[in-house]
Design an enzyme around this catalytic site. Structure first.
Site, short mmCIF file in Angstrom:
data_model
loop_
_atom_site.label_atom_id
_atom_site.label_comp_id
_atom_site.label_asym_id
_atom_site.label_seq_id
_atom_site.Cartn_x
_atom_site.Cartn_y
_atom_site.Cartn_z
N GLY A 158 0.83 -1.19 0.00
CA GLY A 158 0.00 0.00 0.00
C GLY A 158 0.87 1.25 0.00
O GLY A 158 2.00 1.23 0.50
N ASN A 208 0.95 5.85 5.74
CA ASN A 208 0.48 4.73 4.92
C ASN A 208 -1.04 4.81 4.76
O ASN A 208 -1.69 5.70 5.33
CB ASN A 208 0.93 3.41 5.56
CG ASN A 208 0.15 3.09 6.82
OD1 ASN A 208 -0.25 3.98 7.58
ND2 ASN A 208 -0.07 1.82 7.07
N CYS A 226 -3.77 3.49 5.96
CA CYS A 226 -4.71 3.56 7.10
C CYS A 226 -4.27 4.51 8.18
O CYS A 226 -4.92 4.60 9.25
CB CYS A 226 -4.92 2.17 7.66
SG CYS A 226 -5.87 1.12 6.56
N GLY A 227 -3.19 5.22 7.96
CA GLY A 227 -2.84 6.35 8.82
C GLY A 227 -2.02 6.03 10.04
O GLY A 227 -1.56 6.95 10.73
N GLU A 228 -1.79 4.73 10.33
CA GLU A 228 -1.11 4.41 11.59
C GLU A 228 0.41 4.42 11.45
O GLU A 228 1.11 4.33 12.46
CB GLU A 228 -1.57 3.04 12.10
CG GLU A 228 -0.87 1.83 11.53
CD GLU A 228 -1.28 1.50 10.10
OE1 GLU A 228 -0.64 0.65 9.47
OE2 GLU A 228 -2.26 2.10 9.62
N PRO A 239 -3.96 -2.22 10.88
CA PRO A 239 -5.11 -3.08 10.56
C PRO A 239 -4.65 -4.52 10.40
O PRO A 239 -3.60 -4.78 9.81
CB PRO A 239 -5.61 -2.52 9.22
CG PRO A 239 -5.02 -1.17 9.09
CD PRO A 239 -3.73 -1.21 9.85
N THR A 240 -5.41 -5.44 10.95
CA THR A 240 -5.02 -6.85 10.86
C THR A 240 -5.79 -7.59 9.78
O THR A 240 -5.44 -8.74 9.48
CB THR A 240 -5.20 -7.54 12.22
OG1 THR A 240 -6.53 -7.31 12.70
CG2 THR A 240 -4.20 -7.01 13.22
#
Length: 850
Positions: free
Chosen positions: A169, A337, A339-341, A488-489
């Protein structure tokens, strides 16, 4: 779960012998050859434990991760072989360092394998997919720079292609691009600004993903002080522009300070090309300046209202990210990235992995359950080593990424199964005790991974950017600049059989499609959360009726037969008030190097002010970003419910067809479409859809007042979309020509879902069929309000028609029901998607947009 240190601390005896070089082993050279052979073998050593996974986990592995025959597509790898392929390949990183003998690498591989087989740890998806295979790219996320030049822009597009074909990503900041209307010196013209180039990136990604076996996600960011920020905030209102991007506004401390001090302060923006600041002017729909200026409060309200309406844009507190960045010597961080984490420097990557907290509960269900902190700490050390090894054995898609990744040596160790652990411990997610447990989980993860990184630095040296970093200033020698994140998993939590990340459970039970037969028909199973299943049986309340109810409603809150203490513990996402979601995110953020992937869930009836309160709490709590999702904001009203009453008009049969003799063939007694005149009056309706504007024409028999034909075209739909639409209209017209009622047909078209939706002023349009139905509903509303004759003869003003449409929209807004939740469809299996961990995820088949 022995931790691996070359000092021998915390190891099993067998591992210790191999790592310290048992004299008997070292004297026989054949042992090294045997170790090398074991590392290269397809099957794991016979003495290692077997794989024990759920049917759904096996289905996800087969569909997405296991090797397949290139010609037949048949799976040619077992889960055990997959885990050994990953473990042995990553363990080969040991061979690059002093003391890294084949025997050591084999011992490490066995430890890594054990972690995955016991479902205590899973690396990110690209590692499971690509380790030990030709592609070899193991990182999940990247950030690419976008420079203000055509060459720079298209170099980034090329780099995106190389990354995403491998399943990675990408995140981008478009803030360096000059704003719309700015001068292009080489041509003497003006630019359309960053938003036009975001569309170029999106189209390129569409093409790339057609050939990728894992869809790479994207993040597009723009600073709050960029001149095009207003258009950016509303950019995804039209999903035809960018269909595979999360978007976030990078909010600065200056903006937050002005918002807190005086929201009426005029907002200032900076031209990235000239460096000049100016006040931000308001513009009308045509792009003409109105003479008014945006205030920081108005801009903030615009961000919040759009987040309420569609869940986007997200907010990233970019200055907070840079203030806590331990490697400021490398430069500023401008993007994250997808999802922001994971904030990343340009060309940096991150290798992620998650520890399954549910596997560290002792005495679960006994009433005296405890968390095994010692085993948890030991696992953290082993997993830190695993992720550092990934950096060594990774095949990076670009030289620049290889260099930056090995300069920062950034890893992202996180957790999953948090909700399962809380259930087992009898702790409510939405409680101070729950937040305190979460904070301690993250504190230990952060502290122990730093200690593990210090141990690795003693063996292998510090990361190259250590000189001049905050770590050097603090006197700590680490192998990795960052060690922790909560990512995210997605599908890896399904493989591990646990809840995702730090999110509460989406539901206590699901319908899963676990496999398909030779005809492609899926086997559908109910899957119940294992802790809830066990406790419900122990308490004597388990029943098929209870499971069916939970599958439908996702919660126990309405069940009077369930004890209050059980309902207090077994809460799900929509039982939990938004402020508790944010409190939990803040608890984990306080001890996290990077950031947290977390969705703040709201009920459908939440107000814009409710969302604003959470955003204000996010500011006060010190988190680095916030993502919200209001139930149904990417949804439409449900399809007709089972058992709804049928039409009982004397003129209409149960199938909605009027028994008119002229449409029945007297010989065969079958329906015969009536012939239509060559010239008929019609009305045109324009409707936004996921494929662009749909232009719908309804041909009407003026004498009978009946609709007889429907034609529709798409402005930008392409051949496939237009052909599908033509097929729908042909069948609909055939129905109308046998005297079928338009209203009856619309009941079948309403609410048909798909993976591609678009928000409009008439509500969210879920598919081509749903968009056509919405347009025809608007026609029927206008016909009812003004009469067919007045419409056909043009006797109704445009303003009157707009008023009718507005009234109809208000009247058609139905209350939400349990059956109407979660109607955004999975593109893989058409189950309903869940929004959590800053992402969309399917519990039915394992699909994830991340």
């Amino acid at each position: 779960m022995a931790t691996i240190h070359l000092t021998g601390e915390g190891m099993t005896q067998d591992t210790k012998k191999k790592l310290t070089g048992d004299a008997a082993l070292r004297e026989v050279t054949d042992h090294a050859s045997a170790a090398r052979a074991a590392l290269e073998a397809i099957d794991p050593p016979a003495h290692l434990p077997p794989v024990d996974l759920s049917e759904n986990a096996l289905a996800v592995l087969e569909r997405r991760y296991l090797k397949k025959d290139e010609e037949t597509g048949e799976v040619i790898e077992t889960p055990a072989q997959c885990f050994w392929r990953v473990a042995s390949h990553v363990a080969k990183g040991e061979l690059k360092f002093p003391g890294g003998t084949p025997e050591v690498a084999l011992a490490v591989a066995e430890e890594f394998y054990g972690l995955m087989v016991r479902r205590e740890f899973m690396p990110n998806s690209p590692t499971i997919m690509n380790a030990g295979r030709e592609m070899g790219m193991l990182s999940a996320c990247f950030v690419l720079p976008i420079e203000d030049s055509i060459d720079g822009i298209f170099e980034s597009i090329k780099a995106t292609a190389l990354i995403q074909k491998s399943g990675g990503g990408t995140g981008f900041s478009f803030s360096r691009l000059r704003p719309s209307g700015d001068i292009v010196a080489s041509s003497g013209g003006t630019t359309e600004g960053p938003l036009s180039f975001i569309q170029v990136f999106s189209k390129a990604t569409d093409a790339i993903q057609q050939g990728a076996f894992r869809r790479g996600a994207n993040m597009g960011m723009l600073r709050v002080d960029h001149p095009d920020v207003v258009r950016f905030i509303s950019f995804k209102d039209d999903l035809t522009k960018i269909q595979n991007y999360n978007v976030s506004v990078a909010v600065t401390n200056r903006f937050l300070d002005e918002l807190a001090a005086d929201p009426s302060t005029v907002h200032q923006v900076k031209n990235p090309r000239t460096g000049l600041w100016r006040e931000l002017e308001k513009k009308d729909d045509a792009g003409v300046a109105t003479g008014e200026l945006w205030t920081v409060g108005e801009l903030w309200d615009l961000i919040v209202s759009h987040a309420w309406k569609t869940g986007e844009p997200g907010v990233i507190f970019i200055d907070r990210i840079n203030e806590t960045n331990p490697i400021k010597n490398v430069g500023l961080i401008e993007a994250t990235n997808p999802c922001g984490e994971q904030p990343l420097h340009p060309y940096d990557s991150c290798n992620l992995g998650s520890i399954n907290l549910g596997q560290f509960i002792q005495g679960g269900g006994s009433g005296n359950a405890t968390f095994d902190w010692d085993e948890y700490k030991a696992t953290i050390h082993t997993c830190t080593r695993f992720l550092d090894n990934v950096i060594e054995v990774n095949k990076y898609p670009l030289t620049q990424i290889d260099q930056m990744s090995k300069t920062t040596r950034r890893i992202g160790l996180g957790v999953m199964g948090f909700a399962d652990a809380l259930y087992d411990l009898g702790i409510a997610y939405n409680s101070e005790e729950g937040c305190a447990f979460g904070e301690e989980i993250m504190r230990v993860l952060n502290d122990e991974s730093h200690l593990a990184s210090e141990g690795l630095a003693e063996e292998r040296g510090v990361f190259p950017a250590w000189d001049g970093s905050d770590w050097q200033a603090a006197g700590r020698r680490l192998r990795n600049s960052y060690t922790t994140t909560v990512a995210p998993t997605g599908t890896i939590s399904i493989i591990a059989g646990c809840s995702g990340g730090i999110e509460p459970m989406f539901s206590l039970a699901f319908i899963r499609q676990v496999m398909k037969d030779t005809n492609g028909v899926p086997t559908v199973m109910r899957e119940v959360n294992q802790v809830f299943d066990r406790v419900a049986r122990e308490r004597g309340v388990f029943s098929d009726d209870l499971v069916d109810d939970v599958v439908t409603n996702g919660t126990l809150a309405h069940r009077e037969d369930i004890a209050d203490d059980m309902k207090r513990v077994f809460v799900t996402a929509h039982d939990i008030k938004p402020e508790w979601h944010m409190k939990m995110q803040a608890a984990f953020q306080r001890h996290c190097d990077s950031s947290i992937s977390k969705t703040i869930n709201f009920p459908h009836d939440a107000t814009v002010e409710d969302v604003n309160e959470i955003y204000q709490l996010a500011i006060a709590s010190g988190v680095k970003g916030v993502t919200v999702y209001r139930d149904g904001c990417r949804d439409v009203q449900p399809m007709a419910l089972k058992g709804s009453t049928s039409l009982k008009s004397a003129e209409v049969s149960e199938d909605g067809i009027e028994p008119v003799l002229e449409i029945v063939d007297p010989a065969t007694h079958t329906l015969r479409p009536i012939k239509l005149p060559e010239i008929m009056p019609s009305l045109r309706i324009r409707q936004m859809t996921s494929f662009g504007n749909m232009h719908v024409k309804v041909a009407v028999d003026f004498q009978s007042g009946r609709e007889r034909e429907v034609f529709a075209q798409l402005g930008k739909g392409g051949d496939v979309a237009n052909s599908d639409l033509e097929a729908i209209c042909r069948l609909l017209s055939l129905w109308l020509r046998v005297n079928g009622k338009l209203e009856t047909a619309l009941k079948q078209l309403d609410g048909i879902g798909s993976s591609l939706t678009v928000p409009t002023k008439d509500g969210r349009i879920m598919s081509l069929a749903d968009g056509l139905a919405r347009a025809l509903h608007r026609y029927l509303d206008a016909k009812k309000a003004h009469g067919l004759e007045a419409l056909l003869l043009g006797r109704v003003s445009g303003a009157a028609l707009d008023d009718t449409a507005a009234a109809a929209r208000k009247a058609h807004t139905a209350p939400r029901t349990a059956e109407s939740r979660y109607k955004l469809k999975c593109p893989s299996c058409e189950a309903n998607l869940a929004f959590e961990e800053g992402c969309a995820k399917c519990y039915g088949c394992g699909f994830s947009q991340c």
